[in-house]
Motif scaffolding. Structure first.
Motif, PDB file in Angstrom:
ATOM      1  N   TYR A   1      -5.062   5.744 -14.655  1.00  0.00           N
ATOM      2  CA  TYR A   1      -4.798   6.092 -13.260  1.00  0.00           C
ATOM      3  C   TYR A   1      -3.515   5.413 -12.790  1.00  0.00           C
ATOM      4  N   VAL A   2      -2.737   6.118 -12.006  1.00  0.00           N
ATOM      5  CA  VAL A   2      -1.485   5.550 -11.489  1.00  0.00           C
ATOM      6  C   VAL A   2      -1.802   4.633 -10.321  1.00  0.00           C
ATOM      7  N   GLY A   3      -1.534   3.341 -10.484  1.00  0.00           N
ATOM      8  CA  GLY A   3      -1.827   2.383  -9.427  1.00  0.00           C
ATOM      9  C   GLY A   3      -3.285   1.971  -9.427  1.00  0.00           C
ATOM     10  N   THR A   4      -3.727   1.460  -8.291  1.00  0.00           N
ATOM     11  CA  THR A   4      -5.101   0.975  -8.137  1.00  0.00           C
ATOM     12  C   THR A   4      -6.035   2.099  -7.726  1.00  0.00           C
ATOM     13  N   TRP A   5      -7.194   2.174  -8.380  1.00  0.00           N
ATOM     14  CA  TRP A   5      -8.207   3.172  -8.022  1.00  0.00           C
ATOM     15  C   TRP A   5      -9.131   2.593  -6.963  1.00  0.00           C
ATOM     16  N   LEU A   6      -9.309   3.322  -5.853  1.00  0.00           N
ATOM     17  CA  LEU A   6     -10.251   2.927  -4.817  1.00  0.00           C
ATOM     18  C   LEU A   6     -11.273   4.038  -4.609  1.00  0.00           C
ATOM     19  N   PRO A   7     -12.472   3.695  -4.141  1.00  0.00           N
ATOM     20  CA  PRO A   7     -13.463   4.735  -3.846  1.00  0.00           C
ATOM     21  C   PRO A   7     -12.959   5.693  -2.766  1.00  0.00           C
ATOM     22  N   GLU A   8     -13.540   6.886  -2.731  1.00  0.00           N
ATOM     23  CA  GLU A   8     -13.156   7.868  -1.724  1.00  0.00           C
ATOM     24  C   GLU A   8     -13.754   7.471  -0.369  1.00  0.00           C
ATOM     25  N   PRO A   9     -12.919   7.385   0.672  1.00  0.00           N
ATOM     26  CA  PRO A   9     -13.431   7.006   1.995  1.00  0.00           C
ATOM     27  C   PRO A   9     -14.166   8.162   2.666  1.00  0.00           C
ATOM     28  N   LEU A  10     -15.133   7.809   3.499  1.00  0.00           N
ATOM     29  CA  LEU A  10     -15.963   8.813   4.162  1.00  0.00           C
ATOM     30  C   LEU A  10     -15.777   8.760   5.676  1.00  0.00           C
ATOM     31  N   PRO A  11     -15.628   9.914   6.316  1.00  0.00           N
ATOM     32  CA  PRO A  11     -15.573   9.950   7.775  1.00  0.00           C
ATOM     33  C   PRO A  11     -16.973   9.879   8.363  1.00  0.00           C
ATOM     34  N   ASP A  12     -17.056   9.538   9.629  1.00  0.00           N
ATOM     35  CA  ASP A  12     -18.323   9.557  10.345  1.00  0.00           C
ATOM     36  C   ASP A  12     -18.512  10.959  10.893  1.00  0.00           C
TER      37      ASP A  12
ATOM     38  N   GLY B   1      -0.553   8.285  -7.698  1.00  0.00           N
ATOM     39  CA  GLY B   1       0.626   8.973  -8.204  1.00  0.00           C
ATOM     40  C   GLY B   1       0.958  10.240  -7.434  1.00  0.00           C
ATOM     41  N   LEU B   2       0.147  10.568  -6.415  1.00  0.00           N
ATOM     42  CA  LEU B   2       0.356  11.783  -5.624  1.00  0.00           C
ATOM     43  C   LEU B   2       0.901  11.487  -4.238  1.00  0.00           C
ATOM     44  N   ALA B   3       0.890  10.216  -3.850  1.00  0.00           N
ATOM     45  CA  ALA B   3       1.437   9.786  -2.559  1.00  0.00           C
ATOM     46  C   ALA B   3       2.004   8.384  -2.748  1.00  0.00           C
ATOM     47  N   GLY B   4       3.031   8.067  -2.003  1.00  0.00           N
ATOM     48  CA  GLY B   4       3.653   6.763  -2.131  1.00  0.00           C
ATOM     49  C   GLY B   4       2.691   5.637  -1.791  1.00  0.00           C
TER      50      GLY B   4
ATOM     51  N   VAL C   1      -8.137  -9.998  10.081  1.00  0.00           N
ATOM     52  CA  VAL C   1      -8.300  -9.077   8.955  1.00  0.00           C
ATOM     53  C   VAL C   1      -8.106  -9.836   7.654  1.00  0.00           C
ATOM     54  N   THR C   2      -9.089  -9.706   6.757  1.00  0.00           N
ATOM     55  CA  THR C   2      -8.992 -10.394   5.465  1.00  0.00           C
ATOM     56  C   THR C   2      -8.685  -9.446   4.316  1.00  0.00           C
ATOM     57  N   ARG C   3      -9.122  -8.192   4.429  1.00  0.00           N
ATOM     58  CA  ARG C   3      -8.860  -7.204   3.377  1.00  0.00           C
ATOM     59  C   ARG C   3      -8.535  -5.860   4.004  1.00  0.00           C
ATOM     60  N   ILE C   4      -7.614  -5.151   3.383  1.00  0.00           N
ATOM     61  CA  ILE C   4      -7.286  -3.774   3.772  1.00  0.00           C
ATOM     62  C   ILE C   4      -7.298  -2.929   2.510  1.00  0.00           C
ATOM     63  N   TRP C   5      -8.021  -1.810   2.559  1.00  0.00           N
ATOM     64  CA  TRP C   5      -8.010  -0.843   1.462  1.00  0.00           C
ATOM     65  C   TRP C   5      -7.468   0.466   2.038  1.00  0.00           C
ATOM     66  N   ALA C   6      -6.279   0.850   1.602  1.00  0.00           N
ATOM     67  CA  ALA C   6      -5.611   2.041   2.149  1.00  0.00           C
ATOM     68  C   ALA C   6      -5.614   3.148   1.106  1.00  0.00           C
ATOM     69  N   VAL C   7      -6.316   4.225   1.395  1.00  0.00           N
ATOM     70  CA  VAL C   7      -6.391   5.352   0.475  1.00  0.00           C
ATOM     71  C   VAL C   7      -5.400   6.415   0.926  1.00  0.00           C
ATOM     72  N   ARG C   8      -4.434   6.771   0.038  1.00  0.00           N
ATOM     73  CA  ARG C   8      -3.407   7.748   0.356  1.00  0.00           C
ATOM     74  C   ARG C   8      -3.446   8.952  -0.581  1.00  0.00           C
ATOM     75  N   ASN C   9      -4.183   8.845  -1.667  1.00  0.00           N
ATOM     76  CA  ASN C   9      -4.305   9.958  -2.611  1.00  0.00           C
ATOM     77  C   ASN C   9      -4.910  11.157  -1.887  1.00  0.00           C
ATOM     78  N   PRO C  10      -4.156  12.255  -1.723  1.00  0.00           N
ATOM     79  CA  PRO C  10      -4.675  13.397  -0.955  1.00  0.00           C
ATOM     80  C   PRO C  10      -5.934  14.004  -1.550  1.00  0.00           C
ATOM     81  N   GLU C  11      -6.134  13.854  -2.846  1.00  0.00           N
ATOM     82  CA  GLU C  11      -7.348  14.392  -3.457  1.00  0.00           C
ATOM     83  C   GLU C  11      -8.590  13.645  -2.983  1.00  0.00           C
ATOM     84  N   LYS C  12      -8.400  12.418  -2.531  1.00  0.00           N
ATOM     85  CA  LYS C  12      -9.528  11.631  -2.038  1.00  0.00           C
ATOM     86  C   LYS C  12      -9.722  11.769  -0.532  1.00  0.00           C
ATOM     87  N   LEU C  13      -8.844  12.503   0.111  1.00  0.00           N
ATOM     88  CA  LEU C  13      -8.923  12.660   1.561  1.00  0.00           C
ATOM     89  C   LEU C  13      -9.461  14.029   1.968  1.00  0.00           C
TER      90      LEU C  13
END
Length: 321
Positions: free
Chosen positions: A86-97, A226-229, A289-301
């Motif tokens: 995987y390009v970069g760090t893999w994070l779980p897919e975030p979920l909306p409310d 690898g799909l978003a900066g 704030v102690t941790r931030i996980w930013a998901v930018r991969n459009p496939e996960k959004l």
């Protein structure tokens, strides 16, 4: 084939049964897409059985839970190799409310999207899912099935192909990993207030204010796939993160920041030209704030695409200006 618990209603493909399977699979895989595929595969195997064999299965939902869990176990084994590529760090897919975007624009209530079926509790918080990622596949299955869904070890043994005692040891090992992770010590209201201030400071490009809101040892991890900066490695230190956030704002004119629930807890969503481009989950402790996980991969959004359309329909997003 053994079967886990008494999950499901006993009917074939009922809504509640599918909801249970999606919830199990998402917690095991951290991916809505993979969870949906696993559940579809399980149903395919169910309907592939001879009718006489299906008639012998006392609780179809339990059989489906066992099969879904085994499919997830196999996927977790292969996921490690995939994520090494995987390009970069893999994070779980975030979920909306779902309740929030429903208020924003009257979203569909039929639960057709798998993301709509997932119960948003502490077991899907991003911090928790990241800890699950550090477990072995067997630890993760034993822990999730027992500690989250309360299945007995005697039945989990049928999923893992191990003795109940071995499954109990796996869950205990996983529990230690969870216990070693720092727990956020902030109420939901406290988190929301800190993130409101973060949003305002970010919009104002106020580095000093951001530094004051970030723990000096804070860590930001981004997933662009690898799909978003996105930064390829975690950004460490409150001052460095503050400068990075302002640089992002400088490079993306017209970026809108919205206060939204992410995996059941307060988070921030960045939208540009009506499209959700980043979903950020946070850990807050001691008012910082102690941790931030930013998901930018459009496939996960994908679950957030509908939100973007609803917000664009003329509704005011919570926390928006």
């Amino acid at each position: 084939m053994g079967s886990v618990g008494t999950a499901g209603t006993g009917g074939e493909g009922t809504a509640e049964e599918r909801r249970q399977l999606i919830n199990v699979a998402y917690r095991l895989l951290g991916s809505v897409t993979e969870a949906e595929d696993a559940v579809q595969d399980a149903y395919g195997r169910w309907y592939g059985l001879p009718r006489s064999r299906r008639a012998e299965i006392r609780v179809p939902g339990a059989w489906l839970t066992t099969v879904t869990s085994r499919i997830c176990l196999d996927l977790l084994g292969s996921a490690r190799a995939r994520r090494e590529r995987y390009v970069g760090t893999w994070l779980p897919e975030p979920l909306p409310d779902r309740a929030e975007w429903g208020r924003a624009g009257g979203g569909p209530a039929d639960g057709a999207d798998p993301a709509d079926l997932i119960v948003l509790d502490e077991s899907v918080a991003m911090a928790f899912l990241v800890v699950l990622e550090a477990m072995t596949p067997a630890e993760r299955v034993a822990f999730v099935l027992h500690d989250v869904f309360r299945y007995p070890f005697a039945e989990i043994a049928g999923v893992l192909g191990r003795t109940p005692a071995a499954c109990k040891q796996l869950a205990a090992s996983a529990r230690r990993r969870v216990g070693e992770a720092p727990a956020p010590v902030s109420s939901a209201a406290g988190r929301a207030e800190v993130l409101r201030q973060v949003r305002e400071a970010w919009e104002a490009k106020d580095i000093a204010a951001l530094v004051g809101l970030l723990d000096p040892a804070a860590v930001l991890t981004a997933d662009g796939g690898g799909l978003a900066g996105a930064v390829p490695r975690p950004v460490e230190g409150g001052a460095r993160i503050a400068r990075y956030m302002v640089a992002v704002a400088d490079q993306a004119p017209g970026l809108e920041l919205l206060e939204r629930s992410v995996n059941g807890v307060p988070g921030l969503v960045a939208r540009r030209a009506g499209v959700v481009v980043t979903v950020a989950a946070f850990d807050v402790s001691g008012g910082r704030v102690t941790r931030i996980w930013a998901v930018r991969n459009p496939e996960k959004l994908r679950p957030w695409a509908r939100e973007g359309r609803l917000w664009s329909a003329g509704s005011r997003a919570p926390g928006g200006s």
